[in-house]
Design an enzyme around this catalytic site. Structure first.
Site, PDB file in Angstrom:
ATOM      1  N   GLN A 279       1.022  -1.364  -0.031  1.00 34.18           N
ATOM      2  CA  GLN A 279       0.019  -0.102   0.106  1.00 34.18           C
ATOM      3  C   GLN A 279       0.820   1.260  -0.155  1.00 34.18           C
ATOM      4  O   GLN A 279       0.481   2.365  -0.568  1.00 34.18           O
ATOM      5  CB  GLN A 279      -0.949   0.035   1.072  1.00 34.18           C
ATOM      6  CG  GLN A 279      -2.181  -0.827   1.121  1.00 34.18           C
ATOM      7  CD  GLN A 279      -1.610  -2.236   1.862  1.00 34.18           C
ATOM      8  OE1 GLN A 279      -0.609  -2.767   1.827  1.00 34.18           O
ATOM      9  NE2 GLN A 279      -2.799  -3.006   2.282  1.00 34.18           N
TER      10      GLN A 279
ATOM     11  N   ASP B  96      -6.410   1.309  12.597  1.00 29.57           N
ATOM     12  CA  ASP B  96      -7.367   0.940  12.204  1.00 29.57           C
ATOM     13  C   ASP B  96      -8.376   0.630  13.579  1.00 29.57           C
ATOM     14  O   ASP B  96      -9.567   0.534  13.310  1.00 29.57           O
ATOM     15  CB  ASP B  96      -7.172  -0.517  11.677  1.00 29.57           C
ATOM     16  CG  ASP B  96      -6.618  -0.300  10.413  1.00 29.57           C
ATOM     17  OD1 ASP B  96      -5.216  -0.195  10.130  1.00 29.57           O
ATOM     18  OD2 ASP B  96      -7.227  -0.561   9.464  1.00 29.57           O
TER      19      ASP B  96
HETATM   20  O1  MRU Z   1      -4.931  -3.347   4.964  1.00 21.72           O
HETATM   21  P1  MRU Z   1      -5.515  -1.768   4.813  1.00 21.72           P
HETATM   22  O2  MRU Z   1      -4.816  -1.396   3.384  1.00 21.72           O
HETATM   23  O3  MRU Z   1      -6.841  -1.498   4.843  1.00 21.72           O
HETATM   24  O4  MRU Z   1      -4.737  -1.331   5.943  1.00 21.72           O
HETATM   25  C1  MRU Z   1      -4.791   0.040   6.086  1.00 21.72           C
HETATM   26  C2  MRU Z   1      -4.068   0.738   7.204  1.00 21.72           C
HETATM   27  O5  MRU Z   1      -3.443  -0.005   8.088  1.00 21.72           O
HETATM   28  C3  MRU Z   1      -4.266   2.258   7.550  1.00 21.72           C
HETATM   29  O6  MRU Z   1      -3.018   2.782   8.224  1.00 21.72           O
HETATM   30  C4  MRU Z   1      -5.290   2.351   8.393  1.00 21.72           C
HETATM   31  O7  MRU Z   1      -6.653   1.783   7.923  1.00 21.72           O
HETATM   32  C5  MRU Z   1      -5.601   3.780   8.476  1.00 21.72           C
HETATM   33  S1  MRU Z   1      -6.194   4.807   7.222  1.00 21.72           S
HETATM   34  C6  MRU Z   1      -6.457   6.242   7.616  1.00 21.72           C
END
Ligand code: MRU
Length: 332
Positions: free
Chosen positions: A182, A223
């Site tokens: 990501q 999260d």
């Molecule tokens: O697996 P993902 O891409 O959904 O993980 C996203 C994250 O860990 C982000 O850092 C988190 O959701 C915060 S987004 C503002």
């Protein structure tokens, strides 16, 4: 130039399909609950706040398509991904409205309000966080807590966008973020197209960058933040926080209140999603590990509160203590 994560158009939710980034900008139409659930599961839409907004639209879609399907739709949406509490926060709001007899049109308006509300929270997070950074600063971030993780300008990246807008000279190191990249595919893409000075590093390089170069802050999203301040975020965040502590660098978490979970006492109680081993052994279609190898693939880790300097929220900045959190939650 800041990309749009999702948009309601006519009768469906349109997502910028994040599985196709950075090479292709493709819109994904979700006109059924099953399509929203599958978009969340495969990370076409991802990032805690964005998952919450998409979930709310999922409920509205269920109501518009078949009012009798709302309860089972909420169950399916809740089973899509377990860690980001924003999804459950949004589903709870929609559940209460549904129980109170909201019409399909009213549920759609509620989803649109959750989206607009998230946009405003991001703006405020940017405002409060930018004030923390000196006029010239280097920041490390992990995963994507940017526009593409929210309905607005992001959380961690909102701080960067706002600081740059204020004329501060900000340099960002973006961790690539194994295994789904990501950081490389999304953060690097979104910061580069917005003209922010960004340098991509692999996850394993972060500690060396802290040692060899000046780093003023580490800022990530979250999260789910437990009542004691322990915070779950993308796998690798904990290691980054440990390295930051070792180097005397402040580690901040930028997150809206929809990410705070008063019902979860501490980090150990946060459900951590484990994903398919193939993401590690043959990510993006090329096998890079021997067949049959055992794999551990948790998507998130928990950073203990004592490694977090402070939380940057829409209501201001406060320390990662149970007392400060309880006080901030009570002000809701
Ligand atoms: O697996 P993902 O891409 O959904 O993980 C996203 C994250 O860990 C982000 O850092 C988190 O959701 C915060 S987004 C503002």
């Amino acid at each position: 130039l800041i990309p749009k994560t999702l948009e309601w158009k006519n009768d469906a939710l349109y997502l910028l399909d994040q599985t196709r980034l950075p090479l292709e900008e493709v819109e994904l139409r979700c006109g059924t609950v099953a399509e929203v659930v599958s978009a969340i599961k495969c990370l076409a839409v991802r990032g805690a706040p964005a998952i919450g907004v998409a979930g709310a639209y999922g409920v509205a879609i269920a109501a518009l398509n078949d009012p009798a399907s709302v309860v089972s739709a909420i169950k399916d949406l809740a089973a899509s991904r377990p860690t980001a509490v924003n999804l459950f926060w949004a589903l709870e709001k929609m559940t209460l409205l549904h129980r109170a007899g909201a019409t399909p049109a009213e549920l759609l308006v509620a989803a649109q309000e959750i989206e607009a509300d998230d946009r405003e929270r991001c703006r405020l997070i940017g405002e409060h966080g930018a004030a923390l950074l000196p006029d010239e600063a280097t920041v490390i971030t992990h995963c994507n807590a940017g526009a593409l993780a929210t309905a607005g300008i992001g959380t961690a990246l909102a701080v960067i966008y706002r600081a740059v807008e204020l004329g501060k000279r900000i340099k960002v190191y973006a961790d690539e973020t194994r295994p789904l990249l990501q950081g490389a595919r999304i953060t690097a893409w979104e910061l580069q197209r917005s003209g922010v000075d960004v340098t991509l590093i692999t996850d394993g390089m972060a500690a060396a960058v802290m040692k060899r170069r000046r780093v003023d802050a580490v800022i990530t999203g979250a999260d789910r933040i437990a009542a004691n301040g322990d915070a779950a975020n993308k796998i690798g965040t904990y290691g980054l926080a440990v390295a930051a502590r070792h180097h005397g660098i402040p580690f901040y978490i930028a997150a809206p209140f929809s990410t705070f979970d008063a019902k979860t006492a501490h980090g150990e109680a946060i459900p951590i999603e484990e994903r398919d081993p193939s993401e590690v052994t043959e990510g993006f279609g090329r096998r890079t590990a021997p067949p049959g190898i055992a794999v551990f693939n948790p998507a998130f880790d928990v950073t203990p509160a004592d490694l977090i300097r402070s939380f940057i929220t829409e209501r201001g900045v406060f320390p990662a203590t149970r007392e400060a959190l309880a006080k901030a939650m009570a002000e809701r």
